[in-house]
Design an enzyme around this catalytic site. Structure first.
Site, PDB file in Angstrom:
ATOM      1  N   PHE A   4      59.059 -41.002  41.173  1.00  0.00           N
ATOM      2  CA  PHE A   4      59.557 -41.365  39.817  1.00  0.00           C
ATOM      3  C   PHE A   4      60.812 -42.394  40.279  1.00  0.00           C
ATOM      4  O   PHE A   4      61.621 -42.300  41.018  1.00  0.00           O
ATOM      5  CB  PHE A   4      60.204 -40.465  39.170  1.00  0.00           C
ATOM      6  CG  PHE A   4      59.044 -39.460  38.596  1.00  0.00           C
ATOM      7  CD1 PHE A   4      57.684 -39.917  38.662  1.00  0.00           C
ATOM      8  CD2 PHE A   4      59.157 -38.478  37.644  1.00  0.00           C
ATOM      9  CE1 PHE A   4      56.675 -38.946  38.108  1.00  0.00           C
ATOM     10  CE2 PHE A   4      58.316 -37.517  36.878  1.00  0.00           C
ATOM     11  CZ  PHE A   4      57.130 -37.945  37.375  1.00  0.00           C
ATOM     12  N   HIS A   9      50.136 -38.806  49.559  1.00  0.00           N
ATOM     13  CA  HIS A   9      51.040 -38.170  48.399  1.00  0.00           C
ATOM     14  C   HIS A   9      50.102 -37.210  47.808  1.00  0.00           C
ATOM     15  O   HIS A   9      50.429 -36.153  47.533  1.00  0.00           O
ATOM     16  CB  HIS A   9      51.481 -39.213  47.708  1.00  0.00           C
ATOM     17  CG  HIS A   9      52.603 -38.720  46.669  1.00  0.00           C
ATOM     18  ND1 HIS A   9      53.882 -38.302  46.970  1.00  0.00           N
ATOM     19  CD2 HIS A   9      52.422 -38.872  45.418  1.00  0.00           C
ATOM     20  CE1 HIS A   9      54.287 -37.861  45.939  1.00  0.00           C
ATOM     21  NE2 HIS A   9      53.542 -38.215  44.833  1.00  0.00           N
ATOM     22  N   LYS A  69      49.276 -31.042  49.068  1.00  0.00           N
ATOM     23  CA  LYS A  69      49.674 -30.716  47.732  1.00  0.00           C
ATOM     24  C   LYS A  69      48.575 -29.581  47.101  1.00  0.00           C
ATOM     25  O   LYS A  69      49.024 -29.086  46.375  1.00  0.00           O
ATOM     26  CB  LYS A  69      50.023 -31.764  47.111  1.00  0.00           C
ATOM     27  CG  LYS A  69      51.403 -32.554  47.452  1.00  0.00           C
ATOM     28  CD  LYS A  69      52.006 -33.541  46.437  1.00  0.00           C
ATOM     29  CE  LYS A  69      53.044 -34.429  46.647  1.00  0.00           C
ATOM     30  NZ  LYS A  69      52.639 -35.225  47.890  1.00  0.00           N
ATOM     31  N   HIS A 121      53.545 -29.305  44.764  1.00  0.00           N
ATOM     32  CA  HIS A 121      54.360 -30.528  44.811  1.00  0.00           C
ATOM     33  C   HIS A 121      55.885 -30.093  44.737  1.00  0.00           C
ATOM     34  O   HIS A 121      56.299 -29.804  43.548  1.00  0.00           O
ATOM     35  CB  HIS A 121      54.035 -31.590  43.859  1.00  0.00           C
ATOM     36  CG  HIS A 121      54.668 -32.995  44.013  1.00  0.00           C
ATOM     37  ND1 HIS A 121      55.683 -33.178  44.613  1.00  0.00           N
ATOM     38  CD2 HIS A 121      54.554 -34.055  43.511  1.00  0.00           C
ATOM     39  CE1 HIS A 121      56.214 -34.378  44.930  1.00  0.00           C
ATOM     40  NE2 HIS A 121      55.452 -34.926  43.664  1.00  0.00           N
ATOM     41  N   CYS A 165      60.675 -38.084  44.594  1.00  0.00           N
ATOM     42  CA  CYS A 165      59.584 -37.304  45.344  1.00  0.00           C
ATOM     43  C   CYS A 165      59.588 -38.029  46.813  1.00  0.00           C
ATOM     44  O   CYS A 165      58.864 -37.420  47.576  1.00  0.00           O
ATOM     45  CB  CYS A 165      58.435 -37.328  44.447  1.00  0.00           C
ATOM     46  SG  CYS A 165      58.446 -36.480  42.895  1.00  0.00           S
ATOM     47  N   GLU A 167      47.390 -44.910  45.177  1.00  0.00           N
ATOM     48  CA  GLU A 167      47.501 -44.947  46.613  1.00  0.00           C
ATOM     49  C   GLU A 167      46.117 -45.195  47.215  1.00  0.00           C
ATOM     50  O   GLU A 167      46.303 -45.828  48.252  1.00  0.00           O
ATOM     51  CB  GLU A 167      48.100 -43.603  47.098  1.00  0.00           C
ATOM     52  CG  GLU A 167      47.256 -42.286  46.873  1.00  0.00           C
ATOM     53  CD  GLU A 167      47.974 -41.013  47.419  1.00  0.00           C
ATOM     54  OE1 GLU A 167      48.791 -41.309  48.699  1.00  0.00           O
ATOM     55  OE2 GLU A 167      48.024 -40.011  46.920  1.00  0.00           O
TER      56      GLU A 167
END
Length: 421
Positions: free
Chosen positions: A405, A309, A341, A346, A169, A320
């Protein structure tokens, strides 16, 4: 004088609208582009929500042969590329082909084309043996993610460095960071960079169902993506692409280009910890942020906006938030933070490039896009997350971060055009 990379054009294919103007309009509207999946029959899946692009490839100038050959992700990339080049005002014929590069990101490559062909070759899954005689001639291209970068390079006539970056990502952020490095080191004068992903297929939805990472708010898909909200229950899959034209700054100035922003700093770190897990202290993301700011020669207090994110999972949002506090100190409490997002879902590897496009547009419009659906703030995410409504805000420097990931943590710093060196 050091070589510096600036953004002179952008092109976007995103849920809610194709094109940079439509993309910005949906981001600042306060609404969302998330809905029930329509690209395939999702009955029986745990999560049946996605942010889909209403996309007609023929209406956007692709030929029947291109549509037949290309996976949906490649189609997105080409349409984004064409808009970005037109937006930049750059005539690619004026760029020596060996000085023109491509750096494209993608997390899952040609997923839709691969799955469609698997269904055919396996006779609908009834055969354990795949019969190659029924495969399309370009099946190999679906298996090699680099095909996506090749399509962009062929379209543009790029004979310089061409790369496909696949780091989950963070692919979009990392691809743009790599593109800027190509300019800084003198390997290219113009780099067409960004990312594309079209992952909305049964196999992808099933994979995220299995780890329970996606939202089950099937009865209210428009409000399913809820970053930093105490009632969130996972992220919403999306799709899309963004391509940016990066040019060497002095060359862009000489030709009178309009500059959206300069890429001032970029860094990436790994947590070397877990494929999907995150350490709660956010140390690796904080280190990426601090390193990117060091490259930009900026103090943390110079950051005027953080594009988070903000996936909408409890683990990520808290991770985060901790990283922002660690990297920015007390300034983290005074800077607006938001997640797009919440609006466009996403789109895996593509989202980092879409977020950088959003940051460039935020700098141009001096407006922070909001975090949609933020009704009940998680007390552990106690920063200014700009709920519901876009906010006019003076900005010279923005920070965009990504988490992927595999433990990837990336950060990019953009500066407004005309900012003092």
């Amino acid at each position: 004088m050091s070589r510096r990379a600036v953004i002179t054009g952008l092109g976007v294919v995103a849920p809610g609208g194709v094109g940079g103007a439509a993309f910005w309009d949906v981001l600042v509207s306060g609404g969302t582009a998330t809905r029930l999946i329509s690209l395939f029959d999702a009955a029986g899946f745990r999560s049946r929500i996605a942010a889909e692009v209403d996309f007609d490839p023929y209406a956007h100038g692709l030929t029947p042969r291109q549509v037949r050959r290309m996976d949906r992700a490649a189609q997105f990339a080409l349409v984004s590329l064409r808009e970005a080049v037109a937006d930049s005002g750059l005539d690619l014929a004026d760029v020596p082909p060996e000085r023109l590069g491509v750096s494209l990101g993608s997390a899952v490559g040609c997923t839709m084309g691969l799955e469609e062909e698997y269904v055919v070759l396996s006779d609908g899954g009834r055969s354990d043996t795949l019969d190659h005689r029924y495969g399309v001639p370009h099946l190999y291209g679906y298996m090699a993610p680099s095909t996506l970068a090749c399509e962009v390079a062929w379209e543009a006539g790029a004979e310089g460095p061409v790369a496909l970056v696949s780091t989950g990502c963070t692919s979009g952020l990392d691809a743009v960071g790599h593109g800027a490095q190509l300019i800084a080191e003198g390997s290219a004068d113009v780099v067409l960079t960004g990312a594309t992903d079209a992952p909305l297929s049964p196999i992808t939805v099933a994979c995220f169902d299995a780890i329970k990472a996606t939202s089950r708010r099937n009865d209210d898909p428009a409000h399913a993506s809820r970053p930093f909200d105490a009632t969130r229950d996972g992220f919403v899959l999306g799709e899309g692409a963004a391509v940016l034209v990066l040019e060497e700054r002095e060359a862009a100035r000489r030709r009178g280009a309009t500059v959206y922003a300069e890429l001032l700093g970029f860094a990436s770190r790994s947590n070397a910890f877990h494929m999907t897990g995150l350490k709660p202290d956010g140390r690796e993301m904080a280190e990426a942020i601090s390193t990117a700011l060091d490259q930009a020669r900026l103090d943390p207090t110079a950051v005027d906006y953080v594009n988070a994110h903000g996936s909408g999972t409890v683990q990520n949002d808290r991770h985060e938030t901790a990283a922002f506090k660690k990297a920015l100190g007390d300034h983290a409490y005074g800077v607006p933070v938001s997640s797009i997002k919440s609006v466009i879902g996403h789109s895996l590897g593509a989202i980092g490039a879409l977020e950088l496009a959003a940051c460039a547009l935020a700098l141009r419009h001096q407006t922070v896009p909001p975090t949609a659906n933020l009704d009940h703030r998680d007390p552990d995410c106690d920063l200014d997350c700009v709920p519901h409504t876009a906010r006019e805000h003076a900005m010279s420097t923005v920070l965009s971060v990504g988490s992927g990931f595999g433990g990837f943590q990336s950060a990019a710093v953009l500066g407004r055009a005309g900012r003092a060196a």
